[in-house]
Design a protein around this motif. Structure first.
Motif, PDB file in Angstrom:
ATOM      1  N   LEU A 134     -29.937 -14.299  -9.970  1.00  0.00           N
ATOM      2  CA  LEU A 134     -29.015 -13.287  -9.374  1.00  0.00           C
ATOM      3  C   LEU A 134     -29.279 -12.803  -8.202  1.00  0.00           C
ATOM      4  O   LEU A 134     -30.534 -12.680  -7.947  1.00  0.00           O
ATOM      5  CB  LEU A 134     -28.865 -11.783 -10.365  1.00  0.00           C
ATOM      6  N   THR A 153     -24.279 -10.639  -7.186  1.00  0.00           N
ATOM      7  CA  THR A 153     -23.632 -11.807  -7.718  1.00  0.00           C
ATOM      8  C   THR A 153     -24.386 -12.735  -8.445  1.00  0.00           C
ATOM      9  O   THR A 153     -25.570 -12.837  -8.119  1.00  0.00           O
ATOM     10  CB  THR A 153     -23.038 -12.316  -6.340  1.00  0.00           C
ATOM     11  N   ALA A 154     -23.724 -13.580  -9.110  1.00  0.00           N
ATOM     12  CA  ALA A 154     -24.392 -14.885  -9.592  1.00  0.00           C
ATOM     13  C   ALA A 154     -24.330 -15.954  -8.622  1.00  0.00           C
ATOM     14  O   ALA A 154     -24.984 -17.116  -8.819  1.00  0.00           O
ATOM     15  CB  ALA A 154     -24.063 -15.307 -10.794  1.00  0.00           C
ATOM     16  N   LEU A 241     -23.382  -4.481 -13.560  1.00  0.00           N
ATOM     17  CA  LEU A 241     -23.542  -6.155 -13.579  1.00  0.00           C
ATOM     18  C   LEU A 241     -22.395  -6.634 -14.126  1.00  0.00           C
ATOM     19  O   LEU A 241     -22.314  -7.611 -13.715  1.00  0.00           O
ATOM     20  CB  LEU A 241     -24.863  -6.038 -14.232  1.00  0.00           C
ATOM     21  N   GLN A 244     -19.424  -6.725 -11.971  1.00  0.00           N
ATOM     22  CA  GLN A 244     -19.491  -7.688 -10.851  1.00  0.00           C
ATOM     23  C   GLN A 244     -19.867  -8.868 -10.866  1.00  0.00           C
ATOM     24  O   GLN A 244     -19.360  -9.757 -10.211  1.00  0.00           O
ATOM     25  CB  GLN A 244     -20.689  -7.111  -9.864  1.00  0.00           C
ATOM     26  N   LEU A 245     -20.150  -9.423 -12.096  1.00  0.00           N
ATOM     27  CA  LEU A 245     -20.546 -10.759 -12.205  1.00  0.00           C
ATOM     28  C   LEU A 245     -19.460 -11.640 -12.816  1.00  0.00           C
ATOM     29  O   LEU A 245     -19.275 -12.961 -12.735  1.00  0.00           O
ATOM     30  CB  LEU A 245     -21.561 -10.858 -13.423  1.00  0.00           C
ATOM     31  N   ALA A 248     -19.772 -14.273 -15.393  1.00  0.00           N
ATOM     32  CA  ALA A 248     -20.738 -15.216 -15.337  1.00  0.00           C
ATOM     33  C   ALA A 248     -21.809 -14.919 -16.308  1.00  0.00           C
ATOM     34  O   ALA A 248     -22.063 -13.801 -16.821  1.00  0.00           O
ATOM     35  CB  ALA A 248     -21.694 -15.356 -14.052  1.00  0.00           C
ATOM     36  N   ARG A 249     -22.930 -16.022 -16.624  1.00  0.00           N
ATOM     37  CA  ARG A 249     -24.004 -15.480 -17.329  1.00  0.00           C
ATOM     38  C   ARG A 249     -23.489 -15.328 -18.894  1.00  0.00           C
ATOM     39  O   ARG A 249     -23.855 -14.255 -19.602  1.00  0.00           O
ATOM     40  CB  ARG A 249     -24.741 -14.537 -17.136  1.00  0.00           C
TER      41      ARG A 249
END
Length: 405
Positions: A134, A153-154, A241, A244-245, A248-249
């Protein structure tokens, strides 16, 4: 909102600086030529085809040589990418597969990951960019800026700043595979002793994202002395998190509750020329296109003093320079841009709703700079500010030669 105490690395200031808590940072990328980045991958492939098919003299002009890069410049391999290292003029090779990046705050775009085309690519970032990494981004500070100090961000970020002085890019981990957190040595141990063994590098990142504040000395991070406030801040940071990701993940993509989700009420025209907002109706107008409901918080959301939605729209509709490769764009507004805009509106609306909770984290007893110094966390060793040695193989050097590592 009450201002935090002055921050700094010396004696006296109360809150430590982010620069000390996450000591390894990297400057923004410098592409050197605007045509290597685009809002859609198809345009990048079309630009490449036009470039490689052009006569030699025209190719030189389209390339856009700088002091750092030109068609005759030999380069080393870009870590993690399979593009060539031979001189572009001699053998262009196939087009590199475009990669998704974060172009400045909250704007996901595409980049041609060819080291021969990028003036300063920051290879140290590419070496640690993987499915565990990250990136924390500092946003340029401007007077009376009410926007967030940080985002996460990722994706590989280019660190572009819409206004003000560009900030720094701070990876969470110094090594691939989520190895060696980019935290001041001893910080995790100190926080675990105070708040329990559940403290991880990710929870520290969550706290920083929620609690960081701008100061004249830099970005300051008040560290709470009480576990209840730490837990509340980490919970808030994890929500920031998650939003904003953008999925992702293995996370969920951001969504507003039913009845508040933005929808296309009138189709976006092929070439929308202007963006406007009707606060009374909560309508975002893209020419004759209409999207609603769009909360005022999403429209007013700014970074570096610039409205994010206006910046995003402007990058997709601004008239490019005549004759340059950046003029190669979609002939009409793509449907995927509308989908991306709906998600961006949702993201900004959710972040705006979380801002009051961030402001409530300021007050309370802190683990200050004196305590960090007494515990040996500060000052930070010089080695912690440098990239870790992560190379476990030879990287191809200029013209196919292997670098001596």
């Amino acid at each position: 909102m009450a201002a935090p105490a002055a921050a700094g690395s010396g004696e006296g200031p109360r809150s430590p600086l982010l620069d000390d808590l996450m000591p390894w940072s990297v400057r923004p990328l410098r592409t050197g030529r605007p045509w290597v980045t685009a809002p859609d991958a198809g345009s990048l492939r079309a630009r490449w085809e036009r470039l490689v098919r052009a006569p030699d003299a025209e190719r030189e002009r389209l390339f856009g040589p700088t002091r750092t890069r030109g068609p005759q410049t030999p380069v080393a391999a870009l870590p993690g990418q399979s593009t060539g290292t031979g001189r572009f003029a001699r053998e262009p090779g196939p087009c590199a597969e475009p990669v998704r990046i974060l172009h400045g705050p909250f704007d996901e775009q595409w980049l041609l990951p060819d080291h021969r085309l990028i003036d300063v690519a920051r290879p140290e970032l590419w070496r640690v960019a993987d499915g565990h990494q990250l990136f924390l981004l500092e946003h340029g500070r401007v007077p009376q800026d009410t926007g967030p100090a940080l985002s996460v961000t990722a994706l590989l970020p280019d660190g572009h700043s819409p206004a003000g002085r560009p900030g720094r890019i701070r990876p969470l981990f110094r090594r691939p595979g989520g190895g060696e957190p980019n935290l001041a040595p001893g910080l995790l141990g100190l926080l675990r002793a105070r708040h329990g063994d559940a403290v991880t590098a990710e929870s520290v990142l969550a706290w920083i994202l929620a609690a960081a504040r701008r100061t004249p000395d830099g970005c300051a991070v008040p560290l709470p002395a009480d576990t209840a406030r730490w837990s509340a801040g980490v919970e808030l940071g994890r929500e920031l998190l998650r939003v904003q990701l953008r999925g992702a993940r293995d996370g969920e993509r951001p969504r507003l509750p039913g009845g508040r989700r933005p929808y296309v009420r009138a189709a976006v025209p092929p070439a929308p020329s202007e963006l406007s907002y009707d606060a009374g109706e909560q309508v975002l107008n893209l020419g004759t296109g209409r999207i609603s409901p769009v909360p005022a918080g999403a429209w007013e959301f700014r970074v570096g003093g610039v409205r994010v939605l206006e910046m995003w729209f402007g990058r997709r509709t601004a008239a490019p320079g005549a004759g340059g490769l950046e003029a190669v764009l979609p002939r009409a507004w793509p449907q995927e841009w509308t989908s991306e805009l709906l998600e961006l509106i949702t993201l900004l609306a959710l972040l705006a709703e979380l801002r009051p909770r961030q402001e409530e984290l300021v007050a309370g007893p802190e683990i200050g700079v004196p305590e960090l110094r007494a515990a040996g966390v500060l000052p930070v060793p010089v080695a912690a500010r440098r990239p870790a040695s992560v190379l476990d193989h030879q990287e191809e050097g200029p013209d196919g030669q292997f670098a001596l590592l």
